[in-house]
Enzyme design. Sequence first.
Site, mmCIF file in Angstrom:
data_model
loop_
_atom_site.group_PDB
_atom_site.id
_atom_site.type_symbol
_atom_site.label_atom_id
_atom_site.label_comp_id
_atom_site.label_asym_id
_atom_site.label_seq_id
_atom_site.Cartn_x
_atom_site.Cartn_y
_atom_site.Cartn_z
ATOM 1 N N TRP A 25 0.861 -1.189 0.000
ATOM 2 C CA TRP A 25 0.000 0.000 0.000
ATOM 3 C C TRP A 25 0.894 1.236 0.000
ATOM 4 O O TRP A 25 1.905 1.266 0.708
ATOM 5 C CB TRP A 25 -0.915 0.059 1.221
ATOM 6 C CG TRP A 25 -1.683 1.355 1.284
ATOM 7 C CD1 TRP A 25 -2.822 1.657 0.603
ATOM 8 C CD2 TRP A 25 -1.338 2.532 2.042
ATOM 9 N NE1 TRP A 25 -3.222 2.953 0.880
ATOM 10 C CE2 TRP A 25 -2.319 3.515 1.759
ATOM 11 C CE3 TRP A 25 -0.292 2.850 2.908
ATOM 12 C CZ2 TRP A 25 -2.290 4.786 2.323
ATOM 13 C CZ3 TRP A 25 -0.260 4.123 3.470
ATOM 14 C CH2 TRP A 25 -1.256 5.073 3.192
ATOM 15 N N GLU B 227 -3.099 -2.993 -2.413
ATOM 16 C CA GLU B 227 -4.198 -2.362 -1.668
ATOM 17 C C GLU B 227 -4.512 -0.965 -2.189
ATOM 18 O O GLU B 227 -3.648 -0.099 -2.255
ATOM 19 C CB GLU B 227 -3.821 -2.285 -0.181
ATOM 20 C CG GLU B 227 -4.884 -1.634 0.685
ATOM 21 C CD GLU B 227 -4.476 -1.557 2.140
ATOM 22 O OE1 GLU B 227 -5.272 -1.039 2.952
ATOM 23 O OE2 GLU B 227 -3.354 -2.015 2.474
ATOM 24 N N LYS C 146 -6.929 2.680 -2.235
ATOM 25 C CA LYS C 146 -7.516 3.612 -1.276
ATOM 26 C C LYS C 146 -8.288 4.685 -2.031
ATOM 27 O O LYS C 146 -7.967 5.006 -3.180
ATOM 28 C CB LYS C 146 -6.428 4.253 -0.406
ATOM 29 C CG LYS C 146 -6.993 5.012 0.795
ATOM 30 C CD LYS C 146 -5.930 5.321 1.831
ATOM 31 C CE LYS C 146 -6.547 5.962 3.066
ATOM 32 N NZ LYS C 146 -5.576 6.171 4.151
ATOM 33 N N ASP D 116 -9.879 -3.005 1.825
ATOM 34 C CA ASP D 116 -9.907 -2.398 3.157
ATOM 35 C C ASP D 116 -11.246 -1.700 3.341
ATOM 36 O O ASP D 116 -11.662 -0.903 2.500
ATOM 37 C CB ASP D 116 -8.756 -1.399 3.300
ATOM 38 C CG ASP D 116 -8.634 -0.835 4.705
ATOM 39 O OD1 ASP D 116 -9.596 -0.203 5.181
ATOM 40 O OD2 ASP D 116 -7.568 -1.007 5.324
ATOM 41 N N HIS E 174 -11.481 2.092 2.738
ATOM 42 C CA HIS E 174 -10.883 2.670 1.539
ATOM 43 C C HIS E 174 -11.853 2.854 0.381
ATOM 44 O O HIS E 174 -11.462 2.883 -0.779
ATOM 45 C CB HIS E 174 -9.699 1.810 1.097
ATOM 46 C CG HIS E 174 -8.524 1.901 2.022
ATOM 47 N ND1 HIS E 174 -7.291 1.378 1.725
ATOM 48 C CD2 HIS E 174 -8.387 2.490 3.242
ATOM 49 C CE1 HIS E 174 -6.452 1.619 2.727
ATOM 50 N NE2 HIS E 174 -7.107 2.283 3.659
ATOM 51 N N HIS F 117 -8.980 -6.251 4.842
ATOM 52 C CA HIS F 117 -8.586 -5.470 5.997
ATOM 53 C C HIS F 117 -9.863 -5.027 6.694
ATOM 54 O O HIS F 117 -10.570 -4.141 6.224
ATOM 55 C CB HIS F 117 -7.749 -4.258 5.580
ATOM 56 C CG HIS F 117 -6.298 -4.572 5.416
ATOM 57 N ND1 HIS F 117 -5.345 -3.608 5.154
ATOM 58 C CD2 HIS F 117 -5.617 -5.743 5.506
ATOM 59 C CE1 HIS F 117 -4.157 -4.179 5.091
ATOM 60 N NE2 HIS F 117 -4.303 -5.463 5.293
ATOM 61 N N ASP G 279 -11.793 6.971 6.406
ATOM 62 C CA ASP G 279 -10.887 5.897 6.794
ATOM 63 C C ASP G 279 -10.216 6.203 8.129
ATOM 64 O O ASP G 279 -9.018 6.468 8.200
ATOM 65 C CB ASP G 279 -9.827 5.713 5.698
ATOM 66 C CG ASP G 279 -8.912 4.528 5.975
ATOM 67 O OD1 ASP G 279 -9.380 3.566 6.596
ATOM 68 O OD2 ASP G 279 -7.739 4.582 5.574
ATOM 69 N N ASP H 100 -10.136 4.212 10.840
ATOM 70 C CA ASP H 100 -9.551 3.045 11.516
ATOM 71 C C ASP H 100 -9.992 2.895 12.960
ATOM 72 O O ASP H 100 -9.172 2.677 13.857
ATOM 73 C CB ASP H 100 -8.022 3.104 11.428
ATOM 74 C CG ASP H 100 -7.524 2.910 10.005
ATOM 75 O OD1 ASP H 100 -7.788 1.851 9.436
ATOM 76 O OD2 ASP H 100 -6.886 3.833 9.468
ATOM 77 N N ASP I 72 -7.117 -4.013 10.481
ATOM 78 C CA ASP I 72 -6.351 -2.783 10.267
ATOM 79 C C ASP I 72 -7.059 -1.623 10.954
ATOM 80 O O ASP I 72 -7.921 -0.973 10.377
ATOM 81 C CB ASP I 72 -6.183 -2.492 8.779
ATOM 82 C CG ASP I 72 -5.209 -1.338 8.526
ATOM 83 O OD1 ASP I 72 -4.648 -0.820 9.503
ATOM 84 O OD2 ASP I 72 -5.024 -0.966 7.358
#
Length: 423
Positions: free
Chosen positions: A187, A228, A230, A261, A264, A288, A296, A298, A328
Amino acid sequence: MSETVQQAYEIAKKQYAALGVNTDEVIQKMDEVVISLHCWQTDDVGGFETPDASLSGGGIQATGNYPGKATSLAEMRADLEKSLSLLPGKHRLNLHAIYGDFGGELVDRDQIELKHFQSWIDWCKKMGIGMDFNATCFSHPRAADGFTLSSKNEDNRKFWVEHVKRCRAISAEIGKQLGTPCVHNTWIPDGSKDVPIDRNGHRALLKKSLDEAMAVDYPKEHMKDAVESKLFGIGAESMTVGSHDFYLGYAIQNNKLICLDMGHFHPTEQVGDKISSCLQFVDEVLLHVSRPVRWDSDHVVTLNEEVQMIASEVIRNNFLKRVNIGLDFFDASINRIGAYVIGTRAAKKAFLFALLEPTSMLKEMEEAGQNFERLAMLEELKTKPFGAVWDYYCQQSQVPVGEQYITEIQQYEKDVLSKRGFN
């Protein structure tokens, strides 16, 4: 064994049996749900490259300053071991390149070697777990302008290509030594804060860099490549070079894993809906699992509808062998071990819930056009005694049942984390 947990499980077992679901077989199936724990939850993505390593730039930001952050390999491993002791089932470690065992020596990323990660491999052997790996293409002076593998500065671009090359070689050796394939994920934060003119130029460079970095083929029983995408990042709000369209095309053309993810994509997109689409064209995907709140961000994973949809799609389609599950998130505002355990347990619960679904019955209703019946059954499943099966699963795994893990983490904070203070 707790008699109360056993009794509750026997009641639940009968209720699910009435739907054609064997809960004993479901619990055995949970051994196939292997989750890769991201090491960076223990230290807010700081790493060990320098004594005062901290997050800087590259579209990543951890919020909070809760005391007890891991500041050494020993502390991180102690935190990981404590977390693993509170989790049912099988797991893996997911390591970023900045977490090498550098012994106090400053080793730039184009110079890392297997020896810097051998102690991690040995630790995984001791713990009886597999290991995944990531090139760290952020938080570095050569990423300060917002570009790494897609940089028009040729020296910088070559630096990052060499870094990814070395990470892939290390990953292959990790998988070879541990006897289970190491998923290496790439990524990058590359993008533009304001409207760019030459989007194509950067994407052409990214493709060139990936081709160069991945020129060596390693046995898939040792290493698997993932790329990955985004949607956007901090400092890359107007254009992200490695978009979903770019990486999905690259993964299909080059037989790589596409990493999905949860944070993302646009807030209204459902990552669970993408799994069966991607698996029509690639052999495997990497997930993820996170919890984006409007972006994003997290957040710690919880058992919500988005996570449940992902688990259900994997189980309903018998995709477990084609889906690699990783976490993640990084929350520095609460006890970091608590964040680990909450998030991992939530992901495991989602898969257990999915395995308890009478999928064949629901498919038959769907094929017969019985949409009322299908929806009614899905609603009734929400209040079936799933929690009793989860508690029994935890008890069988010899980890704390229910909220008992809270007390254990509080004690660990008192005995260990509180002595580290604020970092």
